[in-house]
Design a protein around this motif. Structure first.
Motif, PDB file in Angstrom:
ATOM      1  N   SER A 183      -0.911   7.013  -4.045  1.00  0.00           N
ATOM      2  CA  SER A 183      -0.452   6.313  -2.869  1.00  0.00           C
ATOM      3  C   SER A 183      -1.237   5.785  -1.976  1.00  0.00           C
ATOM      4  O   SER A 183      -2.807   5.730  -2.130  1.00  0.00           O
ATOM      5  CB  SER A 183       0.124   7.618  -2.304  1.00  0.00           C
ATOM      6  OG  SER A 183      -0.920   8.666  -2.335  1.00  0.00           O
ATOM      7  N   TRP A 184      -0.742   5.030  -1.125  1.00  0.00           N
ATOM      8  CA  TRP A 184      -1.657   4.569   0.043  1.00  0.00           C
ATOM      9  C   TRP A 184      -2.511   5.529   0.749  1.00  0.00           C
ATOM     10  O   TRP A 184      -3.941   4.980   1.043  1.00  0.00           O
ATOM     11  CB  TRP A 184      -0.715   4.083   1.128  1.00  0.00           C
ATOM     12  CG  TRP A 184      -0.396   5.300   1.931  1.00  0.00           C
ATOM     13  CD1 TRP A 184       0.848   5.860   1.842  1.00  0.00           C
ATOM     14  CD2 TRP A 184      -0.836   5.389   3.380  1.00  0.00           C
ATOM     15  NE1 TRP A 184       1.121   6.674   2.697  1.00  0.00           N
ATOM     16  CE2 TRP A 184       0.065   6.730   3.702  1.00  0.00           C
ATOM     17  CE3 TRP A 184      -1.824   5.363   3.869  1.00  0.00           C
ATOM     18  CZ2 TRP A 184      -0.183   7.303   4.820  1.00  0.00           C
ATOM     19  CZ3 TRP A 184      -2.201   5.895   5.559  1.00  0.00           C
ATOM     20  CH2 TRP A 184      -1.284   6.924   5.773  1.00  0.00           C
ATOM     21  N   ASN A 187       2.764  -1.951  -4.326  1.00  0.00           N
ATOM     22  CA  ASN A 187       4.008  -1.643  -3.837  1.00  0.00           C
ATOM     23  C   ASN A 187       4.097  -1.420  -2.196  1.00  0.00           C
ATOM     24  O   ASN A 187       3.176  -0.661  -1.885  1.00  0.00           O
ATOM     25  CB  ASN A 187       4.783  -0.396  -4.699  1.00  0.00           C
ATOM     26  CG  ASN A 187       4.338   0.822  -4.243  1.00  0.00           C
ATOM     27  OD1 ASN A 187       4.583   1.271  -3.215  1.00  0.00           O
ATOM     28  ND2 ASN A 187       3.410   1.481  -5.228  1.00  0.00           N
ATOM     29  N   HIS A 188       5.107  -1.985  -1.499  1.00  0.00           N
ATOM     30  CA  HIS A 188       4.965  -1.849   0.043  1.00  0.00           C
ATOM     31  C   HIS A 188       5.177  -0.490   0.263  1.00  0.00           C
ATOM     32  O   HIS A 188       5.292  -0.274   1.643  1.00  0.00           O
ATOM     33  CB  HIS A 188       5.647  -3.163   0.562  1.00  0.00           C
ATOM     34  CG  HIS A 188       7.155  -3.071   0.316  1.00  0.00           C
ATOM     35  ND1 HIS A 188       7.684  -3.573  -1.022  1.00  0.00           N
ATOM     36  CD2 HIS A 188       8.177  -2.427   1.016  1.00  0.00           C
ATOM     37  CE1 HIS A 188       8.993  -3.448  -1.166  1.00  0.00           C
ATOM     38  NE2 HIS A 188       9.122  -2.866   0.125  1.00  0.00           N
ATOM     39  N   ARG A 189       5.901   0.208  -0.436  1.00  0.00           N
ATOM     40  CA  ARG A 189       6.601   1.455  -0.084  1.00  0.00           C
ATOM     41  C   ARG A 189       5.128   2.588   0.090  1.00  0.00           C
ATOM     42  O   ARG A 189       5.325   3.813   0.584  1.00  0.00           O
ATOM     43  CB  ARG A 189       7.408   2.201  -0.789  1.00  0.00           C
ATOM     44  CG  ARG A 189       8.832   1.478  -1.020  1.00  0.00           C
ATOM     45  CD  ARG A 189       9.758   1.623  -1.787  1.00  0.00           C
ATOM     46  NE  ARG A 189      10.090   2.972  -1.851  1.00  0.00           N
ATOM     47  CZ  ARG A 189      10.780   3.768  -2.741  1.00  0.00           C
ATOM     48  NH1 ARG A 189      11.281   3.284  -3.979  1.00  0.00           N
ATOM     49  NH2 ARG A 189      11.315   4.806  -2.453  1.00  0.00           N
ATOM     50  N   GLY A 190       3.996   2.262  -0.425  1.00  0.00           N
ATOM     51  CA  GLY A 190       2.677   3.149  -0.255  1.00  0.00           C
ATOM     52  C   GLY A 190       2.926   4.230  -1.442  1.00  0.00           C
ATOM     53  O   GLY A 190       2.006   5.204  -1.287  1.00  0.00           O
ATOM     54  N   LEU A 191       3.614   4.056  -2.375  1.00  0.00           N
ATOM     55  CA  LEU A 191       3.774   5.063  -3.371  1.00  0.00           C
ATOM     56  C   LEU A 191       2.848   5.165  -4.583  1.00  0.00           C
ATOM     57  O   LEU A 191       2.326   3.843  -4.977  1.00  0.00           O
ATOM     58  CB  LEU A 191       5.303   5.123  -3.853  1.00  0.00           C
ATOM     59  CG  LEU A 191       6.262   5.330  -2.934  1.00  0.00           C
ATOM     60  CD1 LEU A 191       7.547   5.289  -3.547  1.00  0.00           C
ATOM     61  CD2 LEU A 191       6.120   6.858  -2.012  1.00  0.00           C
ATOM     62  N   ASP A 239       9.082  -0.652  -9.076  1.00  0.00           N
ATOM     63  CA  ASP A 239       8.776  -0.416  -7.727  1.00  0.00           C
ATOM     64  C   ASP A 239       7.704  -1.369  -7.029  1.00  0.00           C
ATOM     65  O   ASP A 239       7.277  -1.345  -5.925  1.00  0.00           O
ATOM     66  CB  ASP A 239       8.386   1.183  -7.682  1.00  0.00           C
ATOM     67  CG  ASP A 239       9.388   2.025  -7.601  1.00  0.00           C
ATOM     68  OD1 ASP A 239       9.191   3.144  -8.126  1.00  0.00           O
ATOM     69  OD2 ASP A 239      10.424   1.833  -7.483  1.00  0.00           O
ATOM     70  N   TYR A 240       7.004  -1.925  -8.059  1.00  0.00           N
ATOM     71  CA  TYR A 240       5.958  -3.080  -7.453  1.00  0.00           C
ATOM     72  C   TYR A 240       6.654  -4.457  -7.448  1.00  0.00           C
ATOM     73  O   TYR A 240       7.036  -5.019  -7.895  1.00  0.00           O
ATOM     74  CB  TYR A 240       5.001  -2.670  -8.558  1.00  0.00           C
ATOM     75  CG  TYR A 240       4.157  -1.530  -8.736  1.00  0.00           C
ATOM     76  CD1 TYR A 240       4.692  -0.684  -9.587  1.00  0.00           C
ATOM     77  CD2 TYR A 240       3.010  -1.235  -7.880  1.00  0.00           C
ATOM     78  CE1 TYR A 240       4.019   0.740  -9.523  1.00  0.00           C
ATOM     79  CE2 TYR A 240       2.483  -0.200  -7.898  1.00  0.00           C
ATOM     80  CZ  TYR A 240       3.018   1.027  -8.560  1.00  0.00           C
ATOM     81  OH  TYR A 240       2.628   2.022  -8.444  1.00  0.00           O
ATOM     82  N   THR A 241       5.956  -4.733  -6.031  1.00  0.00           N
ATOM     83  CA  THR A 241       6.408  -6.065  -5.777  1.00  0.00           C
ATOM     84  C   THR A 241       5.436  -7.200  -6.061  1.00  0.00           C
ATOM     85  O   THR A 241       5.716  -8.424  -6.306  1.00  0.00           O
ATOM     86  CB  THR A 241       6.627  -6.110  -4.168  1.00  0.00           C
ATOM     87  OG1 THR A 241       7.372  -5.120  -3.773  1.00  0.00           O
ATOM     88  CG2 THR A 241       7.146  -7.246  -3.465  1.00  0.00           C
ATOM     89  N   TYR A 253      -0.519  -0.091   1.021  1.00  0.00           N
ATOM     90  CA  TYR A 253       0.207  -0.322  -0.167  1.00  0.00           C
ATOM     91  C   TYR A 253      -0.101   0.698  -1.138  1.00  0.00           C
ATOM     92  O   TYR A 253      -1.370   1.307  -1.336  1.00  0.00           O
ATOM     93  CB  TYR A 253      -0.029  -1.435  -1.016  1.00  0.00           C
ATOM     94  CG  TYR A 253       0.414  -2.862  -0.074  1.00  0.00           C
ATOM     95  CD1 TYR A 253      -0.348  -3.234   0.843  1.00  0.00           C
ATOM     96  CD2 TYR A 253       1.521  -3.113  -0.347  1.00  0.00           C
ATOM     97  CE1 TYR A 253       0.097  -4.519   1.711  1.00  0.00           C
ATOM     98  CE2 TYR A 253       2.150  -4.406   0.349  1.00  0.00           C
ATOM     99  CZ  TYR A 253       1.222  -4.864   1.513  1.00  0.00           C
ATOM    100  OH  TYR A 253       1.978  -5.979   2.075  1.00  0.00           O
ATOM    101  N   THR A 270       3.602   5.329  -7.526  1.00  0.00           N
ATOM    102  CA  THR A 270       4.602   5.549  -8.694  1.00  0.00           C
ATOM    103  C   THR A 270       4.430   4.839  -9.889  1.00  0.00           C
ATOM    104  O   THR A 270       3.445   3.965  -9.990  1.00  0.00           O
ATOM    105  CB  THR A 270       5.691   4.463  -8.150  1.00  0.00           C
ATOM    106  OG1 THR A 270       7.050   4.736  -9.097  1.00  0.00           O
ATOM    107  CG2 THR A 270       5.634   3.483  -7.441  1.00  0.00           C
TER     108      THR A 270
END
Length: 123
Positions: A51-52, A98-102, A109-111, A31, A104
């Motif tokens: 980032s991740w 965030n599961h996109r690993g960004l 963008d954050y879940t 993440y 950001t």
């Protein structure tokens, strides 16, 4: 993933605090992790994120040079070291994933979000 933020408190101007964000449920390694804050009467704003793979780390201009975000994957924990604190840093601080690993800056963008920890800087 569940996030638990801690480490907030009352500190004088110029002081330091270290916030922690412990992840549970699954490893946070894939993440992107971020910190946001919300002062009374204001919208939640970006503070820092990476980032991740920790290659990209972003900071808000207002905290650059004073705050450092770091991860400890062995503890599944993200830290926000805050130095040279100012009254305008007073806010509830939230960690997010965030599961996109960004790394950001965008709140949307954050879940996953932690419950927040209060930081008060007194002058």
């Amino acid at each position: 993933v569940q996030l638990q933020a801690s480490g907030g408190g009352l500190v004088q101007v110029g002081g330091s605090l270290r916030l922690s964000c412990a992840a549970s449920g699954r490893t946070f390694s894939p993440y992107g992790m971020g910190w946001f804050r919300q002062a009374p009467g204001k919208e939640r704003e970006f503070v820092a994120a990476n980032s991740w793979d920790e290659i990209i780390t972003n900071y808000a201009d207002s905290v650059k040079g004073r705050f450092i975000l770091a991860r400890d994957s062995s503890k599944n924990t993200v830290y926000l070291q805050m130095d040279s604190l100012k009254p305008e840093d007073t806010a509830i601080y939230y960690c997010a994933a965030n599961h996109r690993g960004l790394g950001t800056r965008k709140r949307d963008d954050y879940t996953y979000w932690g419950q927040g920890t209060l930081v008060t800087v007194s002058s």
